[in-house]
Design a protein around this motif. Structure first.
Motif, PDB file in Angstrom:
ATOM      1  N   UNK A 106      65.540  33.064  36.690  1.00  0.00           N
ATOM      2  CA  UNK A 106      66.907  34.121  36.052  1.00  0.00           C
ATOM      3  C   UNK A 106      66.505  35.150  35.099  1.00  0.00           C
ATOM      4  N   UNK A 107      67.308  35.886  35.774  1.00  0.00           N
ATOM      5  CA  UNK A 107      66.645  37.377  34.787  1.00  0.00           C
ATOM      6  C   UNK A 107      68.086  37.620  33.901  1.00  0.00           C
ATOM      7  N   UNK A 108      68.720  37.942  32.657  1.00  0.00           N
ATOM      8  CA  UNK A 108      69.634  38.332  31.879  1.00  0.00           C
ATOM      9  C   UNK A 108      69.368  39.102  31.630  1.00  0.00           C
ATOM     10  N   UNK A 109      70.572  39.420  31.561  1.00  0.00           N
ATOM     11  CA  UNK A 109      70.949  40.760  30.079  1.00  0.00           C
ATOM     12  C   UNK A 109      69.782  42.129  31.429  1.00  0.00           C
ATOM     13  N   UNK A 110      69.959  42.163  33.002  1.00  0.00           N
ATOM     14  CA  UNK A 110      69.822  42.743  33.642  1.00  0.00           C
ATOM     15  C   UNK A 110      69.715  44.779  33.103  1.00  0.00           C
ATOM     16  N   UNK A 111      68.844  45.224  33.290  1.00  0.00           N
ATOM     17  CA  UNK A 111      69.864  46.295  33.369  1.00  0.00           C
ATOM     18  C   UNK A 111      68.600  47.715  33.897  1.00  0.00           C
ATOM     19  N   UNK A 112      69.160  48.556  34.505  1.00  0.00           N
ATOM     20  CA  UNK A 112      68.238  49.441  34.954  1.00  0.00           C
ATOM     21  C   UNK A 112      68.680  51.075  34.368  1.00  0.00           C
ATOM     22  N   UNK A 113      68.193  51.575  35.139  1.00  0.00           N
ATOM     23  CA  UNK A 113      68.554  53.267  34.050  1.00  0.00           C
ATOM     24  C   UNK A 113      67.392  54.679  35.478  1.00  0.00           C
ATOM     25  N   UNK A 114      67.707  55.604  35.383  1.00  0.00           N
ATOM     26  CA  UNK A 114      66.768  56.457  35.760  1.00  0.00           C
ATOM     27  C   UNK A 114      66.638  55.881  36.866  1.00  0.00           C
ATOM     28  N   UNK A 115      67.277  55.796  38.162  1.00  0.00           N
ATOM     29  CA  UNK A 115      67.208  54.920  39.569  1.00  0.00           C
ATOM     30  C   UNK A 115      66.112  56.307  40.567  1.00  0.00           C
ATOM     31  N   UNK A 116      65.874  56.441  41.034  1.00  0.00           N
ATOM     32  CA  UNK A 116      65.347  56.660  42.270  1.00  0.00           C
ATOM     33  C   UNK A 116      65.230  56.862  43.056  1.00  0.00           C
ATOM     34  N   UNK A 117      64.871  57.301  44.425  1.00  0.00           N
ATOM     35  CA  UNK A 117      64.700  56.720  45.713  1.00  0.00           C
ATOM     36  C   UNK A 117      63.742  57.886  46.408  1.00  0.00           C
ATOM     37  N   UNK A 118      63.155  57.237  47.769  1.00  0.00           N
ATOM     38  CA  UNK A 118      62.135  58.852  48.029  1.00  0.00           C
ATOM     39  C   UNK A 118      61.694  57.861  49.150  1.00  0.00           C
ATOM     40  N   UNK A 119      60.487  58.783  49.935  1.00  0.00           N
ATOM     41  CA  UNK A 119      59.243  58.473  50.710  1.00  0.00           C
ATOM     42  C   UNK A 119      58.437  57.258  49.680  1.00  0.00           C
ATOM     43  N   UNK A 120      57.910  56.326  50.520  1.00  0.00           N
ATOM     44  CA  UNK A 120      56.604  55.853  49.825  1.00  0.00           C
ATOM     45  C   UNK A 120      55.570  55.390  50.914  1.00  0.00           C
ATOM     46  N   UNK A 165      54.813  57.653  45.584  1.00  0.00           N
ATOM     47  CA  UNK A 165      55.523  57.861  45.841  1.00  0.00           C
ATOM     48  C   UNK A 165      56.673  58.770  45.429  1.00  0.00           C
ATOM     49  N   UNK A 166      56.947  59.837  46.453  1.00  0.00           N
ATOM     50  CA  UNK A 166      57.676  60.907  45.895  1.00  0.00           C
ATOM     51  C   UNK A 166      58.768  61.139  46.357  1.00  0.00           C
ATOM     52  N   UNK A 167      59.679  61.620  44.909  1.00  0.00           N
ATOM     53  CA  UNK A 167      61.052  61.414  44.517  1.00  0.00           C
ATOM     54  C   UNK A 167      61.672  61.614  45.423  1.00  0.00           C
ATOM     55  N   UNK A 168      63.098  61.463  45.791  1.00  0.00           N
ATOM     56  CA  UNK A 168      64.015  62.608  46.749  1.00  0.00           C
ATOM     57  C   UNK A 168      65.326  62.646  46.136  1.00  0.00           C
ATOM     58  N   UNK A 169      66.278  61.459  45.870  1.00  0.00           N
ATOM     59  CA  UNK A 169      67.420  61.812  45.008  1.00  0.00           C
ATOM     60  C   UNK A 169      67.789  60.335  43.991  1.00  0.00           C
ATOM     61  N   UNK A 170      68.259  60.655  42.893  1.00  0.00           N
ATOM     62  CA  UNK A 170      68.474  59.377  41.903  1.00  0.00           C
ATOM     63  C   UNK A 170      69.002  59.178  43.123  1.00  0.00           C
ATOM     64  N   UNK A 175      51.956  65.987  33.828  1.00  0.00           N
ATOM     65  CA  UNK A 175      53.139  65.355  34.353  1.00  0.00           C
ATOM     66  C   UNK A 175      54.256  64.952  35.451  1.00  0.00           C
ATOM     67  N   UNK A 176      54.198  64.060  36.121  1.00  0.00           N
ATOM     68  CA  UNK A 176      55.751  64.865  36.889  1.00  0.00           C
ATOM     69  C   UNK A 176      57.319  64.813  36.247  1.00  0.00           C
ATOM     70  N   UNK A 177      58.336  65.173  36.370  1.00  0.00           N
ATOM     71  CA  UNK A 177      59.604  64.558  35.864  1.00  0.00           C
ATOM     72  C   UNK A 177      60.623  63.851  36.998  1.00  0.00           C
ATOM     73  N   UNK A 178      61.299  63.294  36.423  1.00  0.00           N
ATOM     74  CA  UNK A 178      62.271  63.129  37.766  1.00  0.00           C
ATOM     75  C   UNK A 178      63.224  64.096  38.534  1.00  0.00           C
ATOM     76  N   UNK A 179      62.599  64.015  39.434  1.00  0.00           N
ATOM     77  CA  UNK A 179      63.506  64.858  39.668  1.00  0.00           C
ATOM     78  C   UNK A 179      63.059  65.597  41.681  1.00  0.00           C
ATOM     79  N   UNK A 180      63.711  66.180  41.911  1.00  0.00           N
ATOM     80  CA  UNK A 180      63.128  66.337  43.827  1.00  0.00           C
ATOM     81  C   UNK A 180      61.888  66.590  44.034  1.00  0.00           C
ATOM     82  N   UNK A 181      61.653  65.815  44.799  1.00  0.00           N
ATOM     83  CA  UNK A 181      59.479  66.167  44.910  1.00  0.00           C
ATOM     84  C   UNK A 181      58.015  65.782  44.238  1.00  0.00           C
TER      85      UNK A 181
END
Lengths: 262, 262, 262, 262
Positions: free
Chosen positions: A209-223, A166-171, A141-147
């Motif tokens: 309508x999305x109430x109480x929307x929360x996000x966590x561990x957001x990473x962006x990168x290449x797709x 998807x390849x993660x690049x940074x939080x 499994x991958x981890x939430x980390x660069x690459x």
């Protein structure tokens, strides 16, 4: 007196395919932003929406691993409460407001399909999968980390329709660009009378309508994402001509209503 | 201009989960007639239907192996066109007319689910199986002959809900007793507005119309069926107290409309 | 003392994934004969088989709707006893005898997969579908008559791998050309010891024995089939370069053994 | 020369249902420890294992959400690499050594089934589900905290066979009691010759070797589990008479071999 929010109505009100809100959701999402030909995106817009003059052709494809619950700990029944979802969101304008429009969406759970129809999401059944992370990843499994890399796919009717990577690049410290547009849906229910097949009894644009929307561990990168044509499907008409950002995050929210789209 | 009979509406009108009628069906059916407690059957009736004073408590359970087609040889795509269906029909009266009412129905195909909702059948997804016959039966299949036995089962959400057994006794020269009642359905689409969950936007009793109905190889005999209770289901509230006839036949018909139930 | 023919062995001998023979089968089959490049067909042959000098490159693809039974009316449990199967048979020689070799085969039932492995069929799971006939066909099903058309498809791991179409032309009074070759299989069970992954503990060519084989309603006609490449699959390496006959029939037989291939 | 670790052997060695080790695994597990009648547990033991005199009747039931990978990033193909697994481990002795024995195990992936058979796990296909946690739980998911609840279920052949519930109480600083016993498996491959159905060609007790095993987020608490009888299954013969601990953790390890059980 029969009870239930959706069919089947029943004496005890337990048999309905979707019970009344609140509908709580938690999940992991892998997304790919891309551009298709503007005319392809615009061709999917319903009456009432217009192309976004600044971003016409921009689409976001999303793969979700979802867990649902009502107010009675329904998450303890994972057979019914878990499902996987794929959809695309097309940039559009509602009377000048930048919004998203969902032309195609697939899930692997009939309860989610029913809730979707009531919200105006045009759900069909599909098989949807995405790479997962685990607290003890090892080499599987991958981890939430660069690459870190994630794969995802969707098929319907035994035809592969979409594959993504998807390849993660940074939080992503500020995920608001991913969440800024409201989604506009079409609630729809046709007539079944000869000569009136094109005169639906319900045809109303609504704002999700999305109430109480929360996000966590957001990473962006290449797709990257590829669509495959198939009989009975038009997703591949949105073929990407240019890739944008890839991303991954966790998300939760609650649904109790839709509102008139105006 | 978006096209399609159901969602998703789309540029080419091919993506919709159910295209406009005509809807042609051919299939094999295994059925069991039984009596439940009259109050259990009556509790499933919607407003507008009343108990049948002569037969209250009579129910027919049906297992279908179906093949669907529109007018474009859709039967050549068996992935989408084949499905299995289980439902129960409860005897009732519509303003004094003996009719059938379908409180619960399960299919394993989302296209069939969508067509069902438009017709007013309250379909959920389920796994449905019945013993088949083959032109070269050997020791692995029954033949259409006295003493032949057929098994059938239905589960939904990984819970077994119904198991049946039918033993053939004789060909049924006049199957009209099995086909004499029209089926009354409830077309239904809820609102998704706080405070209005119980005020559906569509709520109309309709009469299901089966055109060009044909039957073949009709046999009657002995039947038995058992329902199993499960969370989120109320089928088992119709527990049999007495068995009636079992039967098996092949059937075909076409649907183009429903009519107002009056 | 544990009982059972296959794992899991158990106290009562009922839990095994496949109980001991006899294994009775009845089914409907749609088939397409075609020619691939001879070297592609020959590359699939195991040690012990050689190309058929007269027909190298000839392959028959088969789609089966099966019903299984042991000697205890297991066909009354359709969930476990019914399945769908796709496989290809490649012409070969066994010490000069014209035989068939099955390089790839897919089923949608784990009990069938287990019986297959014991017989030497290299089964993987797949989704297999074919157009059906019904005694009351209406407009949703073909009949066994000139010009009748049948569709069939197979996917595995959410990838479409094979699609076929057969059009009936005439009844086939003598189906023996379709049944004349014995099928040679490879029973195989690997070691799980470092350095010995390529030294299987079981590696034996066997002759598949179909007892009491019967066929009915045999029709021949035109056939076409297309294979689609996918990661983890090599079926598409047998891409057709020329089509032969298409056919459809019903078949039944019983299996109690395989024999040494010599 | 055909290639592959398991069938189907093929020209390029890509089609095999399970490729050669290493096999890497990462997953989440929900477990329930319980005691059944000692004679019920002992009846499942193969020749070569004896009851554990100190703990006879102790069983651990495990629900796993797994992700698999070989050495080529196979986790990027989640369709093939993800699966769900349920199994029970019975306490036993191997020549005086405390070990575990796995009488029954179910997975929803044929590649996992094949690897299992090679390791000596007697896998059948089943549908397995467990409540998940998410980084953004909202009201639809538990968190890893005191009082958090998890549901889990398993069905096979459309019959519900096991339902469990675990409530977390505290982190488990030393999980070694859960991991201390080696698991002993039976590699098995039957003959298919009349008169020799009970003389398997492979019948060897082996020790399952988990390399690089790591655990994370280990919590213990209360557990309960219920088994449901079904035709063709014997799991319910291990009916719990007393519950032990419930637990949840994440786990990863690698498999390259089994060793002779001695």
């Amino acid at each position: 007196m029969l009870q239930g929010y959706t069919v089947p109505l029943s004496p005890r009100g337990e048999a309905n395919i979707a019970s009344a809100p609140p509908w709580h959701y938690a999940g992991d999402v892998i997304g790919v932003e891309f551009w298709t030909e503007p005319e392809a995106a615009e061709a999917t817009l319903p009456e009432g929406l217009t192309p976004d003059p600044d971003t016409s052709g921009r689409v976001v494809a999303l793969y979700f691993d979802w867990q649902f619950s009502g107010d009675h700990d329904e998450y303890l029944d994972p057979v019914r409460s878990q499902y996987h979802e794929f959809f695309v969101l097309v940039d559009a304008h509602l009377k000048g407001e930048p919004v998203s429009w969902c032309p195609y969406i697939y899930v692997d759970n009939d309860h989610a399909l029913a809730r979707g129809w009531v919200q105006g999401f045009p759900k069909k059944m599909g098989a949807v999968h995405q790479t997962r992370v685990f607290a003890s990843p090892g080499k599987a499994a991958p981890t939430l980390s660069q690459g870190a890399r994630f794969g995802a796919s969707m098929s319907s009717g035994e035809r592969t329709l979409a594959e993504a990577r998807v390849t993660l690049e940074q939080p992503m410290s500020d995920p608001s660009p991913l969440l800024s547009r409201d989604t506009i849906n079409l609630r729809y229910f046709p007539r079944l009378s000869v000569g009136q097949y094109d005169r639906p009894v319900v045809h109303e644009l609504v704002r999700m309508i999305a109430e109480d929307q929360q996000v966590a561990d957001v990473w962006s990168g290449a797709g990257e994402i590829t669509f495959f044509p198939a009989v009975g499907e038009e997703l591949a008409d949105l073929a990407p001509v240019r890739m944008g950002m890839g991303f991954r995050m966790s998300m939760s929210y609650t649904v109790t209503e839709v509102r008139e789209a105006r």
